[in-house]
Design an enzyme around this catalytic site. Structure first.
Site, PDB file in Angstrom:
ATOM      1  N   LYS A 127       0.861  -1.190   0.000  1.00 42.55           N
ATOM      2  CA  LYS A 127       0.000   0.000   0.000  1.00 42.55           C
ATOM      3  C   LYS A 127       0.886   1.225   0.000  1.00 42.55           C
ATOM      4  CE  LYS A 127      -4.465   0.998   0.202  1.00 42.55           C
ATOM      5  NZ  LYS A 127      -5.605   0.182  -0.267  1.00 42.55           N
TER       6      LYS A 127
HETATM    7  P1  NAD Z   1     -13.737   7.632  -2.642  1.00 44.22           P
HETATM    8  O1  NAD Z   1     -12.713   8.680  -2.363  1.00 44.22           O
HETATM    9  O2  NAD Z   1     -14.230   7.426  -4.020  1.00 44.22           O
HETATM   10  O3  NAD Z   1     -15.025   7.838  -1.705  1.00 44.22           O
HETATM   11  C1  NAD Z   1     -14.951   7.990  -0.329  1.00 44.22           C
HETATM   12  C2  NAD Z   1     -16.324   8.425   0.167  1.00 44.22           C
HETATM   13  O4  NAD Z   1     -16.312   8.498   1.598  1.00 44.22           O
HETATM   14  C3  NAD Z   1     -16.753   9.825  -0.317  1.00 44.22           C
HETATM   15  O5  NAD Z   1     -18.138   9.823  -0.560  1.00 44.22           O
HETATM   16  C4  NAD Z   1     -16.417  10.710   0.876  1.00 44.22           C
HETATM   17  O6  NAD Z   1     -17.179  11.915   0.916  1.00 44.22           O
HETATM   18  C5  NAD Z   1     -16.788   9.787   2.004  1.00 44.22           C
HETATM   19  N1  NAD Z   1     -16.146  10.165   3.272  1.00 44.22           N
HETATM   20  C6  NAD Z   1     -14.893  10.596   3.483  1.00 44.22           C
HETATM   21  N2  NAD Z   1     -14.720  10.897   4.783  1.00 44.22           N
HETATM   22  C7  NAD Z   1     -15.884  10.608   5.390  1.00 44.22           C
HETATM   23  C8  NAD Z   1     -16.348  10.723   6.714  1.00 44.22           C
HETATM   24  N3  NAD Z   1     -15.536  11.150   7.678  1.00 44.22           N
HETATM   25  N4  NAD Z   1     -17.623  10.341   6.990  1.00 44.22           N
HETATM   26  C9  NAD Z   1     -18.436   9.896   6.004  1.00 44.22           C
HETATM   27  N5  NAD Z   1     -18.076   9.787   4.722  1.00 44.22           N
HETATM   28  C10 NAD Z   1     -16.811  10.142   4.430  1.00 44.22           C
HETATM   29  O7  NAD Z   1     -13.063   6.283  -2.051  1.00 44.22           O
HETATM   30  P2  NAD Z   1     -13.442   4.786  -2.395  1.00 44.22           P
HETATM   31  O8  NAD Z   1     -12.550   4.315  -3.471  1.00 44.22           O
HETATM   32  O9  NAD Z   1     -14.911   4.655  -2.540  1.00 44.22           O
HETATM   33  O10 NAD Z   1     -12.960   4.042  -1.059  1.00 44.22           O
HETATM   34  C11 NAD Z   1     -13.774   3.998   0.099  1.00 44.22           C
HETATM   35  C12 NAD Z   1     -13.228   2.908   1.016  1.00 44.22           C
HETATM   36  O11 NAD Z   1     -13.220   1.664   0.317  1.00 44.22           O
HETATM   37  C13 NAD Z   1     -11.796   3.108   1.503  1.00 44.22           C
HETATM   38  O12 NAD Z   1     -11.671   2.542   2.805  1.00 44.22           O
HETATM   39  C14 NAD Z   1     -10.978   2.282   0.527  1.00 44.22           C
HETATM   40  O13 NAD Z   1      -9.731   1.875   1.059  1.00 44.22           O
HETATM   41  C15 NAD Z   1     -11.922   1.109   0.347  1.00 44.22           C
HETATM   42  N6  NAD Z   1     -11.704   0.322  -0.863  1.00 44.22           N
HETATM   43  C16 NAD Z   1     -11.774   0.897  -2.090  1.00 44.22           C
HETATM   44  C17 NAD Z   1     -11.583   0.114  -3.216  1.00 44.22           C
HETATM   45  C18 NAD Z   1     -11.726   0.672  -4.602  1.00 44.22           C
HETATM   46  O14 NAD Z   1     -11.659  -0.106  -5.561  1.00 44.22           O
HETATM   47  N7  NAD Z   1     -11.974   1.953  -4.777  1.00 44.22           N
HETATM   48  C19 NAD Z   1     -11.274  -1.245  -3.084  1.00 44.22           C
HETATM   49  C20 NAD Z   1     -11.215  -1.808  -1.805  1.00 44.22           C
HETATM   50  C21 NAD Z   1     -11.427  -1.000  -0.706  1.00 44.22           C
END
Ligand code: NAD
Length: 435
Positions: free
Chosen positions: A125
């Site tokens: 990561k």
């Molecule tokens: P993103 O940046 O597209 O979206 C994040 C979302 O969370 C946004 O809507 C943001 O406004 C919201 N957010 C941020 N801080 C917040 C808070 N304090 N309270 C409530 N909402 C909040 O990110 P993503 O890619 O959707 O990733 C989200 C999670 O999923 C992360 O933990 C990431 O590690 C995990 N994840 C993502 C992927 C992927 O393929 N994108 C894969 C596995 C895991």
């Protein structure tokens, strides 16, 4: 001579009993779950120590020329947790909260996640402390290129393959790929996944994590004898994972009754209009001001009376402080590390069925693996083929974990850790200790 793959018996692991468990330190949270599974697996002490330490931790300071003519210095990290099963695989996060403990935890979770779904990858990561919302496109590009060149020695399709994570996207991945390719003096698409389709990206990658969440939720409801049709769902985080999960779960018959993002959330018992909310966020960059329901806070969303809760934002949102108030029957962990170790026992006691992050959000890395395979083969699949292969892997992995949880009478999280640690440990035993 056949290799003996049986686990050794009667070798007791001794976790660091006297260490202080800081509930919101994600690396501590990872180690606490790891310890529980290691004891149940009767992991030999040497391997226990090996698998509790990251292989490599890189910290870099990166000078970047800002648009105002001044030089700013940013701090970045890349952690390779374990590469015994294959190249490190793990996203790059741009966020002000990034720190080494978080990156170590996320790299470890990638190791277990790739092993749960049985991909030939290890875990890694990366992260950079920055606030992309305050930076111009030019500043972000210069920062991304400088970060890529700072960690160049570990990167490569056979050694460490990044992907997008919080606040990074396919645009950023294209810059990573270009910077690496300039140094390699030929185009190397397989060095990074989550790229634009035109640049060797895979169809279905953008939706893959949310699709995986929908698939494992469907399997969980089936197992619990609950219908998907009409199941009520609350989703925290409306970015890549949360918005796609909302869309696909709604299409599968669920009623999405609450969504939220950084700006707050809305509740609508008749069902949120997900397509409209997605269009609103596309235009306004957040749900702020969206009128599709009654306003609620992020804390309220977590304790709503729903069938399924999907935390899909950040770590540590369900803790020992609020776990007792969770009313969902199923939690599908779209985010990495949304539940602290302190909350696990409380949720177990309440009978909440938790689909752990390392399984629930593994759809993203699974299609990243497909992207890497397609880039290396130079032959691209249709979206239908991608989705079909994703469904097969997610459903098989869910049922592997469920079978182990029944066999050992443990929850899904412990079973998922047991399955993945066992797979990584087997490879270590076969490879032996070098030099
Ligand atoms: P993103 O940046 O597209 O979206 C994040 C979302 O969370 C946004 O809507 C943001 O406004 C919201 N957010 C941020 N801080 C917040 C808070 N304090 N309270 C409530 N909402 C909040 O990110 P993503 O890619 O959707 O990733 C989200 C999670 O999923 C992360 O933990 C990431 O590690 C995990 N994840 C993502 C992927 C992927 O393929 N994108 C894969 C596995 C895991």
């Amino acid at each position: 001579m056949a290799t003996d793959l049986r686990l050794p018996t009667h070798r007791i692991v001794r976790p660091d009993k006297d260490r202080f468990l800081d509930e919101v330190n994600p690396f501590e949270a990872m180690k606490s779950r790891f310890d529980r599974a290691a004891v149940l697996l009767d992991l030999e002490p040497g391997l226990y120590k090996v698998l509790r330490h990251p292989e490599k931790q890189i910290i870099v300071s990166m000078p970047v020329l800002m648009d105002n003519g001044e030089v700013e210095v940013f701090t970045g990290y890349r952690v390779l947790y374990n590469t015994s099963r294959g190249p490190g695989k793990g996203g790059i996060r741009f966020d002000m909260q990034v720190n080494l403990e978080e990156v170590k935890a996320l790299a470890a979770w990638m190791t277990w996640k790739c092993a749960v779904v049985n991909l030939p990858f290890g875990g890694s990561k990366g992260g950079v402390i920055c606030d992309p919302s305050q930076m111009s496109a030019g500043e972000l590009e210069r920062l991304t290129r400088r970060y890529t060149s700072a960690i160049m020695a570990t990167l490569g399709p056979d050694s460490d393959v990044p992907a997008p994570d919080v606040n990074t996207n396919e645009r950023v991945m294209a810059w990573v790929m270009d910077t690496y390719s300039m140094q390699a003096r030929h185009t190397v698409t397989a060095v990074v996944t989550g790229k634009p389709i035109e640049l060797g990206g895979s169809l279905g990658r953008r939706e893959a994590t949310g699709r995986g969440c929908m698939l494992v939720t469907r399997e969980a409801l089936k197992h619990l004898g609950m219908p998907m049709q009409g199941a009520t769902v609350a989703i925290q985080g409306f970015g890549n994972v949360g918005s796609v999960a909302a869309d696909l779960m709604q299409k599968a018959g669920c009623r999405i009754i609450a969504i939220s993002d950084r700006a707050g959330g809305i509740e609508n018992r008749n069902g949120v209009n997900v397509a409209e909310a997605i269009a609103y966020v596309k235009e306004h960059r957040s749900l702020d001001g969206y009128k599709g329901g009654d306003p609620i806070t992020n804390d309220q969303l977590l304790t709503l009376d729903v069938d399924v809760l999907v935390p899909a934002a950040l770590e540590n949102v369900i803790t020992s402080k609020n776990a007792g108030e969770v009313r969902a029957r199923v939690i599908c962990e779209g985010a990495n590390g949304p539940t602290t170790a302190g909350a696990d026992a409380i949720l177990d006691e309440k009978g909440v069925f938790v689909i752990p992050d390392i399984l629930a959000n593994a759809g993203g890395v699974t299609v990243s693996y497909f992207e890497w395979v397609q880039d290396r083969g130079g032959y691209f699949w249709t979206e239908a083929v991608v989705n079909e292969r994703l469904e097969e892997i997610m459903c098989r992995s869910f049922n592997d974990v469920l079978a182990l949880s029944k066999q050992h009478k443990v929850n899904m999280r412990t079973a998922a850790y047991m399955l993945s640690i066992q797979r990584v440990a087997t490879v270590h035993r076969l490879r032996g200790i070098y030099a």
